[in-house]
Design a protein around this motif. Sequence first.
Motif, mmCIF file in Angstrom:
data_model
loop_
_atom_site.group_PDB
_atom_site.id
_atom_site.type_symbol
_atom_site.label_atom_id
_atom_site.label_comp_id
_atom_site.label_asym_id
_atom_site.label_seq_id
_atom_site.Cartn_x
_atom_site.Cartn_y
_atom_site.Cartn_z
ATOM 1 N N ASN A 1 38.178 29.348 7.276
ATOM 2 C CA ASN A 1 37.095 28.588 6.652
ATOM 3 C C ASN A 1 37.320 27.104 6.951
ATOM 4 O O ASN A 1 38.102 26.431 6.287
ATOM 5 C CB ASN A 1 37.062 28.832 5.141
ATOM 6 N N ILE B 1 45.229 29.253 11.142
ATOM 7 C CA ILE B 1 44.580 30.348 10.412
ATOM 8 C C ILE B 1 43.577 29.789 9.404
ATOM 9 O O ILE B 1 42.463 30.304 9.264
ATOM 10 C CB ILE B 1 45.628 31.225 9.701
ATOM 11 N N ALA B 2 43.963 28.707 8.727
ATOM 12 C CA ALA B 2 43.066 28.129 7.718
ATOM 13 C C ALA B 2 41.774 27.635 8.363
ATOM 14 O O ALA B 2 40.681 27.889 7.853
ATOM 15 C CB ALA B 2 43.769 26.976 6.995
ATOM 16 N N ARG C 1 39.074 21.474 5.825
ATOM 17 C CA ARG C 1 38.823 20.020 5.860
ATOM 18 C C ARG C 1 38.985 19.438 4.451
ATOM 19 O O ARG C 1 39.635 18.412 4.262
ATOM 20 C CB ARG C 1 37.415 19.773 6.405
ATOM 21 N N LEU C 2 38.403 20.131 3.471
ATOM 22 C CA LEU C 2 38.507 19.669 2.083
ATOM 23 C C LEU C 2 39.966 19.568 1.652
ATOM 24 O O LEU C 2 40.341 18.669 0.907
ATOM 25 C CB LEU C 2 37.758 20.634 1.164
ATOM 26 N N CYS C 3 40.772 20.504 2.126
ATOM 27 C CA CYS C 3 42.166 20.555 1.690
ATOM 28 C C CYS C 3 43.043 19.563 2.428
ATOM 29 O O CYS C 3 44.252 19.540 2.225
ATOM 30 C CB CYS C 3 42.737 21.947 1.898
ATOM 31 N N GLY C 4 42.455 18.792 3.330
ATOM 32 C CA GLY C 4 43.255 17.796 4.013
ATOM 33 C C GLY C 4 43.945 18.303 5.267
ATOM 34 O O GLY C 4 44.865 17.673 5.761
ATOM 35 N N VAL C 5 43.505 19.460 5.771
ATOM 36 C CA VAL C 5 44.017 19.902 7.063
ATOM 37 C C VAL C 5 43.345 19.047 8.144
ATOM 38 O O VAL C 5 42.131 18.912 8.136
ATOM 39 C CB VAL C 5 43.682 21.392 7.298
ATOM 40 N N ARG D 1 53.774 25.074 9.852
ATOM 41 C CA ARG D 1 52.589 24.470 9.268
ATOM 42 C C ARG D 1 51.424 24.558 10.247
ATOM 43 O O ARG D 1 50.312 24.885 9.865
ATOM 44 C CB ARG D 1 52.885 23.016 8.938
ATOM 45 N N LEU D 2 51.705 24.299 11.547
ATOM 46 C CA LEU D 2 50.636 24.380 12.540
ATOM 47 C C LEU D 2 49.983 25.759 12.519
ATOM 48 O O LEU D 2 48.759 25.885 12.506
ATOM 49 C CB LEU D 2 51.190 24.080 13.939
ATOM 50 N N ARG E 1 49.882 28.021 10.114
ATOM 51 C CA ARG E 1 49.075 28.247 8.906
ATOM 52 C C ARG E 1 47.783 27.443 8.980
ATOM 53 O O ARG E 1 46.726 27.880 8.520
ATOM 54 C CB ARG E 1 49.851 27.869 7.639
ATOM 55 N N HIS E 2 47.862 26.250 9.544
ATOM 56 C CA HIS E 2 46.647 25.439 9.675
ATOM 57 C C HIS E 2 45.647 26.083 10.632
ATOM 58 O O HIS E 2 44.442 26.034 10.404
ATOM 59 C CB HIS E 2 47.017 24.030 10.151
ATOM 60 N N GLN F 1 35.452 24.477 6.599
ATOM 61 C CA GLN F 1 35.079 23.519 5.546
ATOM 62 C C GLN F 1 36.175 23.382 4.506
ATOM 63 O O GLN F 1 36.506 22.285 4.076
ATOM 64 C CB GLN F 1 33.815 24.007 4.856
ATOM 65 N N THR F 2 36.714 24.531 4.097
ATOM 66 C CA THR F 2 37.774 24.492 3.098
ATOM 67 C C THR F 2 38.988 23.766 3.659
ATOM 68 O O THR F 2 39.603 22.954 2.970
ATOM 69 C CB THR F 2 38.170 25.919 2.695
#
Lengths: 322, 512
Positions: free
Chosen positions: A198, A193-194, A203-207, A187-188, A190-191, A200-201
């Motif tokens: 992006n 990379i996320a 943050r919106l997705c709860g990362v 998970r770390l 993938r986070h 902002q995205t």
Amino acid sequence: MKRFSSLAQTLGPLAGLLFIFGLFAVIGPESFSSSNNLETIARQTAIVGTAALGMTLIIISGGIDLSVGSIIAFVTVVIAALLQAGVDPFLAALGGAGAGILCGFINGFLITRLRVVPFIVTLGTLLVVRGAAKGFAHEQKIDAPLTWLKELLAALPPGEGWRIVPWGVWLTLALAFVVAGVLVYTRLGRHIIAVGSNEQTARLCGVPVDRVKVIVYSLGGLFAGVAGVLQFSRLTVGDPTVAMGVELDVIAAVVIGGGSLSGGEGSIAGTIVGALIMTVIRSGCAQMGLPNWVQEMVTGGIIVVAVALDRWRQRRKASAAV
Amino acid sequence: MAGVDSAREVPRFSMRGIAKSFGATAALDGVDFSVMPGEIHALVGENGAGKSTLMKILSGALRPDAGSMTLDGNPFAPRTTQEARHAGVAMIYQELSLAPHLPVEDNIMLGMEPRVHGLRDRAAIRERARDALALLGYGSLDTGIRVGDLPIATRQVVEIARALAVGCGILVLDEPTSSLTLADIQQLFDVLKGLRARGHAIVYISHFLEEVKRIADRFTVLRDGRTVGAGAAAEHSVDELVGMMIGRRLEQLYPRSPRSPGEVVLRAGQLASTPKPLDVSFELRRGEILGLAGLVGAGRTELLRTLFGLSPLARGEVRLHVHSGWADPPTRWRQGAGMVSEDRGNEGLAVSLSVADNITMNLSRDTGALGIVKPRHIQATAQRWIDTFGIKARSPVQEVRTLSGGNQQKVALARLLHQDVDVLLLDEPTRGIDVASKSQVYELIDRLAAGDPAASIRPKAILLVSSYLPELLGVCDRIAVMHRGRLGPARPVGEWTEHTLLLAATGQGTTS
């Protein structure tokens, strides 16, 4: 599809490495492709390569860390001081790595709390950490008793050929596998990379963006710390002036390996290949008796060409997708 | 309308039998399109109908495979955008191409600054910039202001002024009103009417068909790369236009299953953030859709961001289920809320990542022990959502940027359902997507609000921000109007009309 494209991403630098190696093998002296020299190349790549593992994570997350060289120097000083104080070598090495993590954590903490861009924060810590190392060492090298730590990156003694390369190189390789796995299978990873792709995205997705960043810079510090242990192994003393400008080699390794400074892209395999490319050029030029300035110009040219090729490839991919 | 005399003249430009293929797909297949001088001509069609390809050909960014173009009766075949611009074709895109750090005057004259003795002639620059702005009725705008400090509507005027300063007589506006307030739209329309009176030819691309009816003289409809209709805007209803665009009559654009509102799941009491909103109180129940109407900039987006923890809470209270007070986005997701951002490209989706990565981004439901992720498991999960929503994607690892707007939006919505949220905060969920996708999004929203026992979906609570009034009236159970940061009372949808919503949004409504 994705798997294929990430493979292709590494194939480019790999082809470059093979080409450059082949070139020196043909035009260079015979000793260049000797197993002895291959071992030397591996040993020389280990320090930059290890630090570049952390830098890969940082660059994928959309950041940068200019303080790597200073951290390496600081860590050699810490290890030397600990050994001098009679600490067990293994604990001394751990202490060095811990010092690296601390520096990285400070980077991450400042970046997320002060909301100052990583370039500026780590430009600051580049000076601060280097200064701290010098102050700590009273501006001179710290001698340390000889321990098994020096074996980490020493040339293999006769009769130990079964190891192929010294333990330090194996350590780098093992870490590379672990980090590559983290990027794909945790998970770390993938986070990271996320966030780089992006923020902002994410943050919106709860990362938890800030937490991810602090972890990434701490890991960057950890790998710089391990690189510091390897550096100490080469020096056998604590030297606060060592590894000046190494951060640029480390960044170059990541970038040649396909990392994008705008984040979201990069691979561990590519980074290791990138680090090898630079060592091979250095070694090849040295063996051909070419002066230092030639190596520098060639390495600089390679960086620009590698990145230009990568952009060209991506533009083609983008236009093919339309 | 204007241009009756000019209608007998040679078209300002005309495109005949234009065809263009990308690989095996024909984007355009024999399109005819022509615009008279002094005419505002609407180009409408669903996303992917070929509008942007056609305009790229007109502006020299693409070259057609077949067909011919004329400009004022002469053959016209631009090879570059520069060439087309010199011939008088200017594109005004949604994302304005201005330098935000430079003042208005330098932006208008960028690349053609008059010079004296090799230095830029500030006085002449200012004068010519003023002239161009004066043509648009903005002669009094301070040309020394940095463009970044101007409101978005004025920036658009600056961009149009730049086109006029180069001497462009053909203006193509691509979705010019999607980020404008109603008052701004009126201003823009006044500007366009002024240009029409001066004989400019204007191509107006928009998804807002009511606007098309208001401003356009004629229209051309594209569908699947062909011209399927053209005529005078005044003589065709929106319904007919929609029918031409999608090739069938829309029986029921806004489905409405029986809904039974349950317990209150989200409550705000005199909530405020800085700078907006100022004072918001409402209750949202399970199984209902509460619409938030209002002008752009009224504070609706800021309200959603505060509720979701993307902006701080300054005053007041908020309660989600049993959880009181402000919480950050990771916590909100865990508490069962999810948000769709109005800015799909920059915030809503990470467009360079795959469909699977976007749907499962925070991975809170997809990780095993020690934070281990199985890529195959994630892809299988994403594939299920792709099938459920009919997302047109070749595979779950396809990059989101390669999907059409409507399919991208479905990915953003799939993320909420994958997280199995109870409360959906939707900010302009149908902005910039084509009619067919819109109607699928409406169906989905309706199904979520009503619940679907067959698919074991419990009824959800939905807070819907939209600037498209028919959509609000068609979809919502109750609507509240926001004006300058304050939210009016929520009333059943039956008590509202487009007219009263508009009045309330502009602050003229009877809010008592």
